[in-house]
Write a protein that holds these residues in place. Structure first.
Motif, PDB file in Angstrom:
ATOM      1  N   ILE A  24       0.868  -1.278  -0.090  1.00  0.00           N
ATOM      2  CA  ILE A  24      -0.071  -0.169  -0.001  1.00  0.00           C
ATOM      3  C   ILE A  24       0.831   1.480   0.119  1.00  0.00           C
ATOM      4  O   ILE A  24       0.436   2.392  -0.082  1.00  0.00           O
ATOM      5  N   SER A  25       1.993   1.020   0.197  1.00  0.00           N
ATOM      6  CA  SER A  25       3.209   2.308  -0.073  1.00  0.00           C
ATOM      7  C   SER A  25       4.489   1.295  -0.060  1.00  0.00           C
ATOM      8  O   SER A  25       4.638   0.408  -0.111  1.00  0.00           O
ATOM      9  N   ASP A  26       5.593   2.246  -0.195  1.00  0.00           N
ATOM     10  CA  ASP A  26       6.920   1.898  -0.300  1.00  0.00           C
ATOM     11  C   ASP A  26       7.454   1.094   0.864  1.00  0.00           C
ATOM     12  O   ASP A  26       8.119   0.324   1.153  1.00  0.00           O
ATOM     13  N   THR A  27       6.782   1.514   1.992  1.00  0.00           N
ATOM     14  CA  THR A  27       7.122   0.917   3.480  1.00  0.00           C
ATOM     15  C   THR A  27       6.127   0.112   3.952  1.00  0.00           C
ATOM     16  O   THR A  27       6.249  -0.273   5.370  1.00  0.00           O
ATOM     17  N   LYS A  29       2.792  -2.980   3.887  1.00  0.00           N
ATOM     18  CA  LYS A  29       2.136  -4.045   3.189  1.00  0.00           C
ATOM     19  C   LYS A  29       0.926  -4.193   4.089  1.00  0.00           C
ATOM     20  O   LYS A  29       1.144  -4.506   5.352  1.00  0.00           O
ATOM     21  N   ASN A  39      -7.566   0.419  -0.754  1.00  0.00           N
ATOM     22  CA  ASN A  39      -6.265   0.719  -1.071  1.00  0.00           C
ATOM     23  C   ASN A  39      -6.215   1.715  -2.219  1.00  0.00           C
ATOM     24  O   ASN A  39      -6.325   1.053  -3.180  1.00  0.00           O
ATOM     25  N   GLY A  65       8.228   3.446   8.752  1.00  0.00           N
ATOM     26  CA  GLY A  65       7.048   3.456   7.695  1.00  0.00           C
ATOM     27  C   GLY A  65       5.743   3.968   8.721  1.00  0.00           C
ATOM     28  O   GLY A  65       5.851   3.923  10.026  1.00  0.00           O
ATOM     29  N   VAL A  67       1.347   4.516   8.227  1.00  0.00           N
ATOM     30  CA  VAL A  67       0.155   4.037   7.608  1.00  0.00           C
ATOM     31  C   VAL A  67      -0.973   4.850   8.220  1.00  0.00           C
ATOM     32  O   VAL A  67      -1.065   5.205   9.381  1.00  0.00           O
TER      33      VAL A  67
END
Length: 113
Positions: A24-27, A29, A39, A65, A67
């Motif tokens: 859902i981003s570079d950092t 899941k 998402n 990370g 979120v």
């Protein structure tokens, strides 16, 4: 609910191949277990079927990370369990001592959720 007391139980197992980790981003899941998770423009439905509405999402964050996501409408409690590593903040507030094994219970109806 009392009306469902005699219903057959709902439980089961789902093979790990049916529980993929979705970036859902570079950092971050996400693995959606039950309920819905948005998402971007995509809605992901978890494979576990429940009698009562729930949203169960397993998030894996890389170091540093972050979120943010919305709890589904109609749900009133959110629980966060740290099963590995630690957290530096929750709801934009500094978190202290949130190491593996910590549980955080939040009011999902609060504007500060």
């Amino acid at each position: 609910p009392a009306a469902r007391k005699m219903d057959d139980p709902r439980y089961g197992t789902v093979p790990s191949k049916d529980l993929p980790l979705v970036p859902i981003s570079d950092t971050v899941k996400a693995r959606v277990l039950a309920g819905e998770f948005r998402n971007g423009d995509t809605m992901i439905q978890g494979p576990f079927q429940t009698v009562q509405p729930v949203q169960m999402v397993d998030l894996e964050l890389e170091p540093n990370g972050s979120v943010s996501f919305d709890v589904q409408s109609g749900l009133d409690t959110a629980m966060l369990y740290v099963y590995e590593g630690s957290l530096a903040s929750v709801n934009d507030q500094e978190a202290t001592d949130l190491q593996a094994g910590s549980i955080i219970l939040m009011d999902a109806t609060s504007a500060e959720r």
